[in-house]
Every structure is written in C-alpha cells, then in structure tokens.
Design a protein around this motif. Structure first.
Motif, mmCIF file in Angstrom:
data_model
loop_
_atom_site.group_PDB
_atom_site.id
_atom_site.type_symbol
_atom_site.label_atom_id
_atom_site.label_comp_id
_atom_site.label_asym_id
_atom_site.label_seq_id
_atom_site.Cartn_x
_atom_site.Cartn_y
_atom_site.Cartn_z
ATOM 1 N N GLY A 69 133.259 46.927 40.907
ATOM 2 C CA GLY A 69 133.967 46.639 42.214
ATOM 3 C C GLY A 69 133.973 45.209 42.331
ATOM 4 O O GLY A 69 133.285 44.298 42.037
ATOM 5 N N ALA A 70 135.258 44.786 43.021
ATOM 6 C CA ALA A 70 135.376 43.285 42.979
ATOM 7 C C ALA A 70 134.364 42.502 43.865
ATOM 8 O O ALA A 70 133.881 41.393 43.597
ATOM 9 N N THR A 71 133.903 42.912 45.217
ATOM 10 C CA THR A 71 133.078 42.165 45.688
ATOM 11 C C THR A 71 131.554 42.340 45.240
ATOM 12 O O THR A 71 130.978 41.048 45.155
ATOM 13 N N PRO A 72 131.273 43.233 44.614
ATOM 14 C CA PRO A 72 129.689 43.483 44.157
ATOM 15 C C PRO A 72 129.927 42.297 42.832
ATOM 16 O O PRO A 72 129.090 41.611 42.673
ATOM 17 N N GLU A 75 129.807 38.486 44.353
ATOM 18 C CA GLU A 75 128.729 38.178 45.057
ATOM 19 C C GLU A 75 127.686 38.246 43.746
ATOM 20 O O GLU A 75 126.743 37.462 43.955
ATOM 21 N N PHE A 76 127.660 39.026 42.705
ATOM 22 C CA PHE A 76 126.799 38.962 41.620
ATOM 23 C C PHE A 76 126.704 37.735 40.559
ATOM 24 O O PHE A 76 126.024 36.931 40.624
#
Lengths: 226, 226
Positions: B63-66, B69-70
């Motif tokens: 997923g883009a947000t994970p 943020e990673f």
C-alpha cells in the motif's frame, strides 16, 4: 476545550474518537452534517468533510489520518503505532485495508443507504435505502470478518501483540455497522472475541452512548455480552 | 535488489516511486495488472492491489501510505514530512486531499476510462471510454488546479516552505493525467510553475521515461518546457 466536528455514524470520525480516547484527550463533540456545505465549516476545512479537530488556539487539523498521526506525533506515550518500522507498516496496511477496502465494499455504501439518506432532503439525494446495495454490503462483510478471524489465529490484536491503529480503524467501521444492527457476530466467534475486548476499553464508552435521533441502536449495541 | 510491483499510470504507484527517488532507494520495477488477481501476487498482498514493495529479504510492505511512511521511518534523512507536528498534519491533509478528493473526482475515473479499460478483456469490464465520465473529470480538474494556484500565492511548496509528501502526492496524480494529455496547464500558470519545479527533480526522471505499450505519451509529457 478542543472541539471535534464529527458525525456519529462515520467510521472516520469514530476512528478519531477512539484515538482521542486512547490518548486521554478530551474534546467537545460538535455534530456537522457535512453534505450541507455550511460556509463556516468550509472555512475550517476546504475539503468540506468531517472529522475536523479545532483546537482552543484556533488551529485546525483536518481528516482522520492527519488527526490520528498528529495525536501520535504530539502524544507519543500510549502509542497507537509500534516502534519497529515493519510493525508500523503492518498496522498501517491493515488500517488502509479497512479505510479503503472495507469502506468501499461495506461501510460507506451501507451507511449511505441506511443512515445518511434519512437525513438528506430529496434534492440532496435522500430517500429510502436501495436494498440491493444493502444486501451486497451484508454479503461482503462476511469476507472481512473471516479475515479478522484468520488474523486472530496467531495474533492477539490485528497487527500483532499490541493494540494499534489497525484495531481502532477496524472497530470504527464495525461499530457503525453494529449500530445499524448488521454484523453476524455469532458466526465469527474469533472476530467477536476480539471485538468484545475492544468494546470493553474505556475509549469505546463514548461511542456506545451514541444515540442518533429517530434511529435508536439495537439493544445489544451497548452490551459487552452480545 | 528490492522490487516494486506497480502499474505505470497509477497515482499510488507513482507516489511511491517519487518517494523512493527522493530517498535515493533504487528498486526493480515489476508491472502487475492487479485486476487479473494473480495467485502469487495475492500471496504478497491479500488486498490484491499495487503498489507492493518486496524486499530482497522477502519482507513485503503493502500500500502506498504504508510504504511511504515506512520509508520516512527507516530513511529519516531527506525527509518527506516536516519536523513540526502541525506542519506534518498540513502535509498529510493535502496528501489526503489528492488521494481521496482528487482521486474520486478526477484521476481514478479518468485513468479507468482511458487507460485500464484498454487492457481489460470484455469480461473484466474493458472497452471504449465512457466520454461522459471523461468530460466530468476534465471539468473537475480545473477546480483542483485553482486550489494549487491559490496555495502557491503564499507558499513555495504545497504544504509550506519545504517540498513534502503533499507535493509528491499531487504530482503523482497530475503526472498520470499529463501522460494522458489532459491538464490545461496554460490556464493555471502558478500551478504550472510549481509542477515544472517538481518535474525537474531527479526523482521524476523515471516517471518521464514511462511508455505504456500502444499508448505513447504526448510530446510534451517528458519536456520540462511545456
């Protein structure tokens, strides 16, 4: 006191309320029917959507993810995200699962049909629920309860050993369905056991006291023994 | 080398590619037509969607947000989020603006009609674009370009003085439209000036080299002087 502009049966708003509760941050709740496009509300959030956190200082934080991440940045104790980068990514993956997949397949269409349309005028798109949409969401929810049950086979909470953003996100969505009375808990005992644990937390109390005018929750909504 | 399972004309995937570029993290790109539901891909990401980052170690971030943020958690230098909690909330608010509002009103329906449907079989929902949908998105995009222009009146980048997650998110969406050839840049000079600055960054180069078989980009797509 800070104010939270919200809607009671909104997963995004409930996620923020659970995060605020977990962090011990009290707010005054202000109900905002965001589809009405009230000018003063648009001045707070140009996107015109709840949730919005308005601080006593006059500063605003708009949107569920920005608010929750803001709380995590500014109140680092009682964390909603684990310390390890991979574990954080797993919590965020599952939060996204519910905020995108579950939202599209279940919660948003169901809430729109069974709640929002009651409060909208005919011009705004109100009216009686489309039962074909309602049936589709009730079919889809089983797949997600199955996924929760699967995760519970070797985890204590959705993303691992600690309660996290993943749990409050999933519970925010499911608690809206629970208010409407549409979760087949008895067929998914592992998912139910997880939800009972969440429902017993102090942060959940305010949600269980919600009462939408003209639309009382089913008797079991506020019960821990359901 | 780490692999990124992606689609070229996908805002979520382009956002991750820009973030990887800004962080100086090289990956091998693997195109994945996620609507086909390939079994090996579902084993990497049960949500069945791109982007997925598969590390050489075998670990996946989905997923883009994970993923973004990673990267922010694990490569803290060259930050994509400012240090101050309020400024971070503003960057995330604008990222959400594009990932939700712009996505719903413009990029996802337009990409579905003009790109994805070309590659789908009739059974999968493929076919020629619905021009009513295309026209609606081209009408809506003007409102968002106007908002970018408004923000540019007293900011250097969308969320403030530093380039952030807000800029790469907006650029990820707009660059997909730019590939299709549907951004009326000349009517929004402030938005265009902002986009030229982003387009000149090294992280953008790989995007400008994209070439979808049977669907070449317009001549100006890769030009900095457009």
């Amino acid at each position: 006191m800070d104010q939270l502009f919200h809607l009671p049966i909104s997963p995004a708003c409930r996620k923020v309320r659970l995060a605020l509760g977990e962090k011990g941050h009290e707010v005054e709740l202000v109900e905002e029917r965001d589809w009405e496009g009230r000018r003063e509300f648009l001045a707070l959030n140009p996107a015109g959507e709840v949730p919005v956190l308005l601080e006593e200082s006059g500063r605003t934080i708009c949107g569920a993810t920005p608010i929750v991440e803001f709380l995590e940045d500014s109140v680092p104790d009682r964390p909603l995200l684990p310390g390890d980068a991979y574990a954080r990514a797993e919590a965020r993956r599952l939060a996204e699962w519910f905020d995108k997949k579950f939202a599209e397949e279940v919660s948003l269409p169901l809430i729109h049909e069974k709640v929002t349309k009651r409060f909208m005028s005919a011009v705004e798109g109100g009216g009686s629920p489309d039962m074909a949409v309602v049936r589709a969401t009730l079919y889809n929810v089983r797949y997600h309860l199955d996924y929760i049950s699967y995760l519970m086979e070797d985890r204590r909470w959705l993303a691992g050993e600690a309660m996290s953003l993943a749990d409050i996100t999933a519970a925010a969505h499911l608690s809206c369905l629970d208010y409407i009375g549409d979760v087949p808990w008895s067929q998914f005992p592992q998912a139910k056991e997880w939800y009972v644990r969440l429902k017993s937390r102090p942060s959940f109390r305010a949600l269980l006291a919600d009462h939408v005018p003209g639309m009382p929750p089913p008797r079991v909504y506020a019960n821990l023994d359901f």
